[in-house]
Design an enzyme around this catalytic site. Structure first.
Site, PDB file in Angstrom:
ATOM      1  CD  GLU A 166      -3.107  -0.985   2.130  1.00 62.32           C
ATOM      2  OE1 GLU A 166      -3.044  -0.081   2.986  1.00 62.32           O
ATOM      3  OE2 GLU A 166      -4.072  -1.745   2.034  1.00 62.32           O
ATOM      4  CD  GLU A 352      -3.463  -5.904   3.916  1.00 61.16           C
ATOM      5  OE1 GLU A 352      -4.292  -5.102   4.407  1.00 61.16           O
ATOM      6  OE2 GLU A 352      -2.242  -5.699   3.894  1.00 61.16           O
TER       7      GLU A 352
HETATM    8  C1  BGC Z   1      -2.870  -2.493   5.838  1.00 62.37           C
HETATM    9  C2  BGC Z   1      -2.859  -3.299   7.119  1.00 62.37           C
HETATM   10  C3  BGC Z   1      -3.971  -2.796   8.028  1.00 62.37           C
HETATM   11  C4  BGC Z   1      -5.300  -3.048   7.335  1.00 62.37           C
HETATM   12  C5  BGC Z   1      -6.526  -2.626   8.134  1.00 62.37           C
HETATM   13  C6  BGC Z   1      -4.232  -2.205   5.306  1.00 62.37           C
HETATM   14  O1  BGC Z   1      -4.288  -0.845   5.005  1.00 62.37           O
HETATM   15  O2  BGC Z   1      -2.025  -3.055   4.877  1.00 62.37           O
HETATM   16  O3  BGC Z   1      -1.602  -3.199   7.700  1.00 62.37           O
HETATM   17  O4  BGC Z   1      -3.953  -3.385   9.292  1.00 62.37           O
HETATM   18  O5  BGC Z   1      -5.328  -2.358   6.117  1.00 62.37           O
HETATM   19  O6  BGC Z   1      -6.533  -1.273   8.376  1.00 62.37           O
END
Ligand code: BGC
Length: 446
Positions: A166, A352
């Site tokens: 990110e 993610e």
């Molecule tokens: C990030 C994580 C974070 C997650 C939830 C993403 O922006 O890569 O490190 O914990 O979102 O906020």
């Protein structure tokens, strides 16, 4: 109800990041990172929370890998802490840092879990911040010296590499909004961070090719949220388009795939980019093997001439997670489909996706139905994307464990495994059990 069946060989995983779970940030000769410094500066995180202990994964990695095995994970995405390897960011090497990741990788392989390594998940060595950090052009070299060394030390066993996590968040939440380390509020700095991350990324991809790692693949992970226009008006459509180009995958994939910044950036924000930035674009355009997509939520965008790039978000009354983020699974499909249509990557991974909810332990169990619902609806959209031509090869839930949620400290829980921070006891949540069944069956009922 119908059965949602995923392609054979679909890679099911879970993701974490070094500073969020490891704890012991200065152990065995490691140097401080900018997150260590930022969280130890009062007023920066909820409750003054720091990553000093976190999930104590640095000491409990074996137990955590046993949990991964129990869940049936096929892959695990974690990040390497640069300042464990190079305590000063460059120069002196800390073998004990290498040892930790050697133990981790070997234990994963023993459990038949494929490692996906993120080379940078926001924890820059503090010593490099003192030299200007990501705003200093030289960082492209510092970073590539570090990453190339990682390829040499782990490339025999780690085949899947992610250059940056990110980079938009690093650039803007860290250097414009000041909510993340290093806590700056300077739009010019943000754009130089965007540009230098792109330069660093591409130099690292070149170094990776030269290492000739057998079966090695390299990509980048980008943050996204689905920005839809609040009305049919031309102004709102334009505001949503600019928000998309600025905050989502185009800001990075356009330079990487096409050698130019998206048109909205060129038209409205090029003055913020470093002087003579155009001279670097040829070098930035460099083939990658996959794109990593992170997706959590969506929003509606309305024209607002007072805000940067002219847009602001408005409510549409959808349910929200504990982060206050709108639950909008349809947007997940739009992002996945969009990335395929705009850049046609060879492979896409969801690196993610997940949600924070207010989990409660009842008789040593955590009944997090809302998270199961969230995951179901998003996986349905991921499958729809595959059926409509997206080259999606795997999915990593965020997160394996509850962890240090950056400026929110320990107040937000994203794990499919609950962590009691007082005792470090882990409890697999209902969502973890559910996910485990999805992996086992390669499908779920919907
Ligand atoms: C990030 C994580 C974070 C997650 C939830 C993403 O922006 O890569 O490190 O914990 O979102 O906020």
């Amino acid at each position: 109800m119908s059965e949602k069946v995923f392609p054979k060989d679909f890679i099911w995983g879970a993701a974490t990041a070094s500073y969020q779970i490891e704890g012991s940030p200065l152990a065995d000769g490691a140097g401080p990172s900018i997150w260590h410094r930022f969280s130890h500066t009062s007023g920066n995180t909820y409750n003054g929370d720091t990553g000093d202990v976190a999930d104590d994964h640095y000491n409990r990695y074996k137990e955590d890998i046993a949990l991964m095995k129990e869940l049936g994970l096929k892959a695990y995405r974690f990040s390497i802490s640069w300042s464990r390897i190079f305590p000063n960011g460059k120069g002196k090497i800390n073998e004990k840092g290498i040892d930790f990741y050697n133990r981790l990788v070997d234990e994963l392989l023993k459990a038949n879990i494929t490692p996906f390594v993120t080379l940078y998940h926001w924890d820059l060595p503090a010593a490099l911040q003192d030299l200007g950090g990501w705003t200093n052009r030289d960082i492209a070299y510092w970073y590539t010296d570090y990453t190339d060394y990682m390829f040499q030390r782990f490339g025999d066993r780690v085949k899947n590499w992610i250059t940056l996590n990110e980079p938009w968040v690093m650039a803007f939440v860290g250097h414009f909004m000041g909510e993340h380390a290093p806590g700056m509020k300077d739009l010019y700095a943000s754009f130089s961070v965007v540009h230098n991350q792109l330069r660093a990324h591409s130099k690292t991809v070149k170094a990776f090719r030269e290492e000739n790692i057998k079966e090695g693949k390299i990509g980048i992970t980008l943050s996204n949220s689905s920005h839809d226009p609040a009305t049919d008006s031309q102004e709102d459509k334009e505001a949503a388009r600019l928000a998309h180009e600025w905050t989502n995958y185009p800001l990075f994939l356009n330079p990487i795939y096409k050698g130019e910044y998206p048109s909205g950036i060129k038209e409205h924000a090029s003055e913020f980019l470093p002087h003579n930035y155009e001279n670097d674009l040829e070098e930035i355009k460099e083939k990658i093997d996959f794109v990593g997509i992170n997706y959590y939520s969506g929003d509606l965008v309305k024209l607002d001439t007072k805000s940067f790039l002219g847009g602001k978000t408005v409510e549409r009354g959808l349910p929200k997670t504990e982060m206050g983020w709108e639950i909008y699974p349809e947007g997940f499909y739009k992002i996945l489909k969009g990335v395929q249509e705009e850049y046609n990557p060879k492979e896409v991974y969801v690196t993610e996706n997940g949600a924070a909810f207010d989990d409660k332990v009842v008789n040593q169990e955590v009944h997090d139905e809302k998270r199961i619902e969230y995951l179901k609806y998003h996986l349905e959209q991921a499958l729809r994307a595959i059926q409509n031509g997206v080259t999606l090869k795997g999915y990593f839930v965020w997160s394996l464990l509850d962890n240090f949620e950056w400026a929110w400290g320990y107040s937000k829980r994203f794990g499919i495994v609950y962590v009691d921070y007082k005792t470090q006891k882990r409890i697999i949540k209902d969502s973890g059990e559910w996910y485990s069944q999805v992996i086992k069956n390669n499908s779920f009922e919907f």
